[in-house]
Design a protein around this motif. Structure first.
Motif, PDB file in Angstrom:
ATOM      1  N   GLY A  25       0.796  -1.223   0.000  1.00 38.34           N
ATOM      2  CA  GLY A  25       0.000   0.000   0.000  1.00 38.34           C
ATOM      3  C   GLY A  25       0.825   1.268   0.000  1.00 38.34           C
ATOM      4  N   LYS A  26       2.146   1.135  -0.068  1.00 37.42           N
ATOM      5  CA  LYS A  26       3.032   2.300  -0.043  1.00 37.42           C
ATOM      6  C   LYS A  26       3.719   2.476  -1.397  1.00 37.42           C
ATOM      7  CE  LYS A  26       3.657   2.378   4.805  1.00 37.42           C
ATOM      8  NZ  LYS A  26       4.330   1.829   5.917  1.00 37.42           N
ATOM      9  N   ASP A  27       4.274   3.675  -1.601  1.00 36.26           N
ATOM     10  CA  ASP A  27       5.034   3.956  -2.816  1.00 36.26           C
ATOM     11  C   ASP A  27       6.344   3.191  -2.784  1.00 36.26           C
ATOM     12  OD1 ASP A  27       3.308   5.753  -4.120  1.00 36.26           O
ATOM     13  OD2 ASP A  27       4.006   7.400  -2.871  1.00 36.26           O
ATOM     14  N   VAL A  28       6.647   2.518  -3.892  1.00 37.53           N
ATOM     15  CA  VAL A  28       7.882   1.744  -3.998  1.00 37.53           C
ATOM     16  C   VAL A  28       8.538   1.971  -5.352  1.00 37.53           C
ATOM     17  CG1 VAL A  28       7.115  -0.085  -2.426  1.00 37.53           C
ATOM     18  CG2 VAL A  28       6.713  -0.327  -4.870  1.00 37.53           C
ATOM     19  N   VAL A  29       9.809   1.624  -5.419  1.00 35.78           N
ATOM     20  CA  VAL A  29      10.546   1.525  -6.680  1.00 35.78           C
ATOM     21  C   VAL A  29      10.916   0.064  -6.845  1.00 35.78           C
ATOM     22  CG1 VAL A  29      12.637   2.138  -7.938  1.00 35.78           C
ATOM     23  CG2 VAL A  29      11.503   3.836  -6.514  1.00 35.78           C
ATOM     24  N   VAL A  30      10.577  -0.506  -7.990  1.00 38.65           N
ATOM     25  CA  VAL A  30      10.968  -1.880  -8.310  1.00 38.65           C
ATOM     26  C   VAL A  30      11.960  -1.792  -9.460  1.00 38.65           C
ATOM     27  CG1 VAL A  30      10.190  -4.129  -9.123  1.00 38.65           C
ATOM     28  CG2 VAL A  30       8.733  -2.785  -7.592  1.00 38.65           C
ATOM     29  N   LYS A  31      13.181  -2.202  -9.210  1.00 38.73           N
ATOM     30  CA  LYS A  31      14.223  -2.180 -10.249  1.00 38.73           C
ATOM     31  C   LYS A  31      14.347  -3.574 -10.825  1.00 38.73           C
ATOM     32  CE  LYS A  31      18.498  -0.266 -11.579  1.00 38.73           C
ATOM     33  NZ  LYS A  31      18.374   1.079 -12.082  1.00 38.73           N
ATOM     34  N   LEU A  32      14.304  -3.664 -12.147  1.00 33.99           N
ATOM     35  CA  LEU A  32      14.418  -4.945 -12.832  1.00 33.99           C
ATOM     36  C   LEU A  32      15.870  -5.234 -13.193  1.00 33.99           C
ATOM     37  CD1 LEU A  32      11.371  -4.843 -15.262  1.00 33.99           C
ATOM     38  CD2 LEU A  32      11.464  -5.464 -12.839  1.00 33.99           C
ATOM     39  N   ASN A  33      16.148  -6.490 -13.477  1.00 36.62           N
ATOM     40  CA  ASN A  33      17.490  -6.898 -13.903  1.00 36.62           C
ATOM     41  C   ASN A  33      17.932  -6.138 -15.149  1.00 36.62           C
ATOM     42  OD1 ASN A  33      17.642  -8.803 -11.823  1.00 36.62           O
ATOM     43  ND2 ASN A  33      16.612 -10.341 -13.068  1.00 36.62           N
ATOM     44  N   SER A  34      16.993  -5.710 -15.974  1.00 33.52           N
ATOM     45  CA  SER A  34      17.302  -4.984 -17.207  1.00 33.52           C
ATOM     46  C   SER A  34      17.699  -3.535 -16.954  1.00 33.52           C
ATOM     47  CB  SER A  34      16.085  -5.006 -18.134  1.00 33.52           C
ATOM     48  OG  SER A  34      15.009  -4.281 -17.545  1.00 33.52           O
ATOM     49  N   GLY A  35      17.499  -3.043 -15.712  1.00 32.99           N
ATOM     50  CA  GLY A  35      17.818  -1.664 -15.387  1.00 32.99           C
ATOM     51  C   GLY A  35      16.612  -0.743 -15.402  1.00 32.99           C
TER      52      GLY A  35
END
Length: 92
Positions: A25-35
């Motif tokens: 329910g919170k703001d997140v950053v999801v970083k992928l292996n691709s950058g």
């Protein structure tokens, strides 16, 4: 296993699972292996790190490329998940 458990100043132990539960329910950053980064609200997460997000923005090389209502990310593509302090209009 000592690297996966963190002592919190109150003396309680916080595991990665506790952190993941606390950020729903919170703001997140999801970083992928691709950058590529996806920023939005974390709505669901399973044991395979499959992620569902709302109000999602896609960033490539720091530049906003797309906005999605809902996004689903397969867990094997995830490098990390981080919380973010986001204010209206800052785009980050």
């Amino acid at each position: 296993m000592s690297g996966s458990v963190e002592k919190v100043s109150s003396g309680t132990t916080k595991t990665p699972a506790d952190f993941l539960k606390s950020i729903r329910g919170k703001d997140v950053v999801v970083k992928l292996n691709s950058g590529v980064d996806y920023r939005g609200i974390l709505t669901c997460l399973d044991g395979y790190m499959n992620i569902a997000m709302e109000q999602t923005e896609e960033y490539v090389n720091g530049q906003l490329k797309n906005k999605y209502g809902d996004a689903f990310i397969r867990g094997n593509n995830v490098l990390y998940i981080s919380t973010v302090n986001r204010t209206l209009g800052d785009g980050a």
